[in-house]
Design a protein around this motif. Sequence first.
Motif, PDB file in Angstrom:
ATOM      1  N   ALA A 176      11.901   3.253  -6.938  1.00  0.00           N
ATOM      2  CA  ALA A 176      11.859   4.743  -7.499  1.00  0.00           C
ATOM      3  C   ALA A 176      10.599   5.382  -7.091  1.00  0.00           C
ATOM      4  CB  ALA A 176      12.053   4.646  -9.004  1.00  0.00           C
ATOM      5  N   HIS A 177       9.368   4.846  -7.091  1.00  0.00           N
ATOM      6  CA  HIS A 177       8.166   5.214  -6.493  1.00  0.00           C
ATOM      7  C   HIS A 177       7.293   4.451  -6.122  1.00  0.00           C
ATOM      8  CE1 HIS A 177       7.654   3.248 -10.491  1.00  0.00           C
ATOM      9  NE2 HIS A 177       8.305   4.004 -11.126  1.00  0.00           N
ATOM     10  N   ALA A 178       6.199   4.759  -5.374  1.00  0.00           N
ATOM     11  CA  ALA A 178       5.661   4.018  -4.380  1.00  0.00           C
ATOM     12  C   ALA A 178       4.048   4.701  -4.802  1.00  0.00           C
ATOM     13  CB  ALA A 178       5.880   4.137  -2.985  1.00  0.00           C
ATOM     14  N   TRP A 179       3.005   3.944  -4.762  1.00  0.00           N
ATOM     15  CA  TRP A 179       1.700   4.112  -5.175  1.00  0.00           C
ATOM     16  C   TRP A 179       0.550   3.525  -4.352  1.00  0.00           C
ATOM     17  CZ3 TRP A 179       1.733   6.930  -9.965  1.00  0.00           C
ATOM     18  CH2 TRP A 179       3.037   6.672 -10.587  1.00  0.00           C
ATOM     19  N   THR A 180      -0.609   3.847  -4.208  1.00  0.00           N
ATOM     20  CA  THR A 180      -1.462   3.263  -3.733  1.00  0.00           C
ATOM     21  C   THR A 180      -2.887   3.324  -4.605  1.00  0.00           C
ATOM     22  OG1 THR A 180      -2.806   3.114  -1.686  1.00  0.00           O
ATOM     23  CG2 THR A 180      -2.583   5.358  -2.291  1.00  0.00           C
ATOM     24  N   TYR A 181      -3.858   2.655  -4.297  1.00  0.00           N
ATOM     25  CA  TYR A 181      -5.043   2.616  -5.127  1.00  0.00           C
ATOM     26  C   TYR A 181      -5.947   3.936  -4.553  1.00  0.00           C
ATOM     27  CZ  TYR A 181      -4.492  -2.205  -7.004  1.00  0.00           C
ATOM     28  OH  TYR A 181      -4.155  -3.349  -7.505  1.00  0.00           O
ATOM     29  N   ASP A 182      -6.728   4.217  -5.640  1.00  0.00           N
ATOM     30  CA  ASP A 182      -7.809   5.318  -5.258  1.00  0.00           C
ATOM     31  C   ASP A 182      -9.180   4.554  -5.654  1.00  0.00           C
ATOM     32  OD1 ASP A 182      -8.676   7.892  -4.834  1.00  0.00           O
ATOM     33  OD2 ASP A 182      -8.957   8.161  -6.574  1.00  0.00           O
ATOM     34  N   LEU A 234       5.680   9.506  -4.952  1.00  0.00           N
ATOM     35  CA  LEU A 234       4.520   9.029  -4.517  1.00  0.00           C
ATOM     36  C   LEU A 234       3.390   9.302  -5.458  1.00  0.00           C
ATOM     37  CD1 LEU A 234       4.820  10.422  -0.994  1.00  0.00           C
ATOM     38  CD2 LEU A 234       5.778   7.910  -1.442  1.00  0.00           C
ATOM     39  N   GLY A 235       2.176   8.345  -5.683  1.00  0.00           N
ATOM     40  CA  GLY A 235       1.292   8.576  -6.333  1.00  0.00           C
ATOM     41  C   GLY A 235       0.045   7.744  -6.380  1.00  0.00           C
ATOM     42  N   THR A 236      -0.895   8.049  -7.096  1.00  0.00           N
ATOM     43  CA  THR A 236      -2.295   7.336  -7.182  1.00  0.00           C
ATOM     44  C   THR A 236      -2.163   6.276  -8.494  1.00  0.00           C
ATOM     45  OG1 THR A 236      -3.230   9.109  -8.248  1.00  0.00           O
ATOM     46  CG2 THR A 236      -3.561   8.920  -6.119  1.00  0.00           C
ATOM     47  N   LEU A 237      -2.209   5.198  -8.241  1.00  0.00           N
ATOM     48  CA  LEU A 237      -2.504   4.171  -9.371  1.00  0.00           C
ATOM     49  C   LEU A 237      -3.852   3.642  -9.518  1.00  0.00           C
ATOM     50  CD1 LEU A 237      -0.166   3.669 -11.569  1.00  0.00           C
ATOM     51  CD2 LEU A 237      -0.203   1.457 -10.551  1.00  0.00           C
ATOM     52  N   VAL A 238      -4.955   3.900  -9.999  1.00  0.00           N
ATOM     53  CA  VAL A 238      -4.910   5.405 -10.421  1.00  0.00           C
ATOM     54  C   VAL A 238      -6.151   6.221  -9.966  1.00  0.00           C
ATOM     55  CG1 VAL A 238      -3.838   4.941 -12.878  1.00  0.00           C
ATOM     56  CG2 VAL A 238      -6.339   4.637 -12.469  1.00  0.00           C
ATOM     57  N   VAL A 297       3.973  22.479  -6.449  1.00  0.00           N
ATOM     58  CA  VAL A 297       5.369  23.023  -6.402  1.00  0.00           C
ATOM     59  C   VAL A 297       6.229  22.490  -7.656  1.00  0.00           C
ATOM     60  CG1 VAL A 297       7.374  21.966  -5.176  1.00  0.00           C
ATOM     61  CG2 VAL A 297       5.270  22.314  -3.818  1.00  0.00           C
ATOM     62  N   GLN A 298       5.796  21.500  -8.169  1.00  0.00           N
ATOM     63  CA  GLN A 298       6.283  21.092  -9.637  1.00  0.00           C
ATOM     64  C   GLN A 298       5.492  22.087 -10.627  1.00  0.00           C
ATOM     65  OE1 GLN A 298       6.745  16.519  -9.641  1.00  0.00           O
ATOM     66  NE2 GLN A 298       5.239  16.936  -8.630  1.00  0.00           N
ATOM     67  N   LEU A 299       6.236  22.650 -11.561  1.00  0.00           N
ATOM     68  CA  LEU A 299       5.519  23.376 -12.617  1.00  0.00           C
ATOM     69  C   LEU A 299       5.902  23.047 -13.722  1.00  0.00           C
ATOM     70  CD1 LEU A 299       6.825  26.819 -11.064  1.00  0.00           C
ATOM     71  CD2 LEU A 299       4.512  26.056 -10.838  1.00  0.00           C
ATOM     72  N   PRO A 300       5.015  23.237 -14.935  1.00  0.00           N
ATOM     73  CA  PRO A 300       3.703  24.044 -14.690  1.00  0.00           C
ATOM     74  C   PRO A 300       2.641  23.025 -13.702  1.00  0.00           C
ATOM     75  CG  PRO A 300       3.654  23.000 -16.793  1.00  0.00           C
ATOM     76  CD  PRO A 300       5.086  22.920 -16.186  1.00  0.00           C
ATOM     77  N   ARG A 301       2.852  22.008 -13.565  1.00  0.00           N
ATOM     78  CA  ARG A 301       2.072  20.847 -12.690  1.00  0.00           C
ATOM     79  C   ARG A 301       2.525  19.657 -12.539  1.00  0.00           C
ATOM     80  NH1 ARG A 301       0.703  17.118 -16.079  1.00  0.00           N
ATOM     81  NH2 ARG A 301      -0.635  17.500 -17.997  1.00  0.00           N
ATOM     82  N   MET A 302       2.047  18.996 -11.686  1.00  0.00           N
ATOM     83  CA  MET A 302       2.599  17.654 -11.357  1.00  0.00           C
ATOM     84  C   MET A 302       2.651  16.670 -12.569  1.00  0.00           C
ATOM     85  SD  MET A 302      -0.187  15.978  -8.892  1.00  0.00           S
ATOM     86  CE  MET A 302       0.023  17.370  -7.768  1.00  0.00           C
ATOM     87  N   PRO A 303       3.412  15.688 -12.772  1.00  0.00           N
ATOM     88  CA  PRO A 303       3.372  14.895 -13.945  1.00  0.00           C
ATOM     89  C   PRO A 303       2.255  14.057 -13.724  1.00  0.00           C
ATOM     90  CG  PRO A 303       5.166  14.223 -12.620  1.00  0.00           C
ATOM     91  CD  PRO A 303       4.557  15.469 -11.972  1.00  0.00           C
ATOM     92  N   PHE A 304       1.324  13.815 -15.093  1.00  0.00           N
ATOM     93  CA  PHE A 304       0.548  12.996 -15.207  1.00  0.00           C
ATOM     94  C   PHE A 304       0.928  11.659 -15.640  1.00  0.00           C
ATOM     95  CE2 PHE A 304      -3.326  15.919 -15.582  1.00  0.00           C
ATOM     96  CZ  PHE A 304      -3.264  16.619 -14.246  1.00  0.00           C
ATOM     97  N   ARG A 344       7.217  15.656  -4.775  1.00  0.00           N
ATOM     98  CA  ARG A 344       7.490  14.181  -5.248  1.00  0.00           C
ATOM     99  C   ARG A 344       5.991  13.363  -5.697  1.00  0.00           C
ATOM    100  NH1 ARG A 344       8.719  11.201  -0.596  1.00  0.00           N
ATOM    101  NH2 ARG A 344       8.136  13.076   0.765  1.00  0.00           N
ATOM    102  N   ILE A 345       5.074  14.252  -5.910  1.00  0.00           N
ATOM    103  CA  ILE A 345       3.903  13.576  -6.472  1.00  0.00           C
ATOM    104  C   ILE A 345       3.904  13.395  -7.897  1.00  0.00           C
ATOM    105  CG2 ILE A 345       1.223  13.681  -6.438  1.00  0.00           C
ATOM    106  CD1 ILE A 345       2.632  13.078  -3.785  1.00  0.00           C
ATOM    107  N   THR A 346       3.238  12.121  -8.326  1.00  0.00           N
ATOM    108  CA  THR A 346       3.347  11.948  -9.548  1.00  0.00           C
ATOM    109  C   THR A 346       1.758  11.343  -9.804  1.00  0.00           C
ATOM    110  OG1 THR A 346       5.211  10.970 -10.389  1.00  0.00           O
ATOM    111  CG2 THR A 346       3.468  10.328 -11.626  1.00  0.00           C
ATOM    112  N   LEU A 347       0.702  11.948 -10.661  1.00  0.00           N
ATOM    113  CA  LEU A 347      -0.564  11.562 -10.637  1.00  0.00           C
ATOM    114  C   LEU A 347      -1.097  10.704 -11.463  1.00  0.00           C
ATOM    115  CD1 LEU A 347      -3.463  12.171  -9.688  1.00  0.00           C
ATOM    116  CD2 LEU A 347      -3.929  13.807 -11.503  1.00  0.00           C
ATOM    117  N   GLY A 348      -1.180   9.352 -11.177  1.00  0.00           N
ATOM    118  CA  GLY A 348      -1.690   8.117 -12.079  1.00  0.00           C
ATOM    119  C   GLY A 348      -3.141   8.464 -12.101  1.00  0.00           C
TER     120      GLY A 348
END
Length: 283
Positions: free
Chosen positions: A22-28, A59-63, A154-161, A88-92
């Motif tokens: 469902a989703h794929a992440w990378t470290y920050d 896709l997203g950052t974890l975290v 693109v995602q309103l009001p902002r990307m999900p946290f 398609r971005i989810t912000l971890g």
Amino acid sequence: MPEHRWWAAEPLWRMAEEYGFAHAWTYDHLGWRSLVDKAWYDAVPTLTAAATVTSTIRLGTLVASPNFRHPVHFARELTALDDIADGRITLGIGAGGTGFDATVLGQPELTAAERSDRFAEFVDLLDHVLRFDVTDYDGTYYSAVQARRAPGCVQLPRMPFVVAANGTRSMELAAQYGQGWVTTGRGGDDMESWWRAVAELSLRFTDVCHQQGRDPQKVDRYLQVDAAPTFSLSSVEHFRDVVGRADELGFTDVITHWPRPDSPYQGSESTVEEIASEVLPEL
């Protein structure tokens, strides 16, 4: 993890989507634990590249880490990333660790309370810059003067946290700002003690949501299952058990690591293939 040259990393991101995750992440991080002297690449360009070779997987950052990011500039990066990924971005997002990232810039070491204060400012300012046209902010750790949002996510009001939290104060941030909450559990020398801690954290987060006036059923719950003593991809049956136990505790999502040839997260890609064919269709 963002450790491969792109010619080697690209097939992994493609496979994650093709396998049906469902989703794929990378470290920050700027460097991480035992791999600090190994090859390491930045999260934002890695996710940007991943967005161009996938089309459906989130896709997203974890975290994402406040240790080396300012919310105003980071908001610009995230806005561009969300545009390239077509929403398609989810912000971890987390408070920032105490390891290499916390010292490499020569910054003063923060206490746990100071890190919590900084995290609260980071989330608050980032949320504001991503949602409002113009932002002024005067905090202890971050400031902004007429920071602009345009064109916005693109995602309103902002990307999900998805807010990382094990402590009560961070859980309050997750309840206030997060579309999701992510935890690594806490301690545990064996699987049973780790699961007990996860259960306690899940109950505490439910309580915090009620205290914050938030319906806990409307917040997605992510469990990073490789914080446990046993690697989740050690076998197909172990992964199936992990997913089942997480589901019983009310978690909506679990996150594992793509197996590596050596520690940490040493495992076989054949296990991923088996999980994709045997476990994912059951979920």
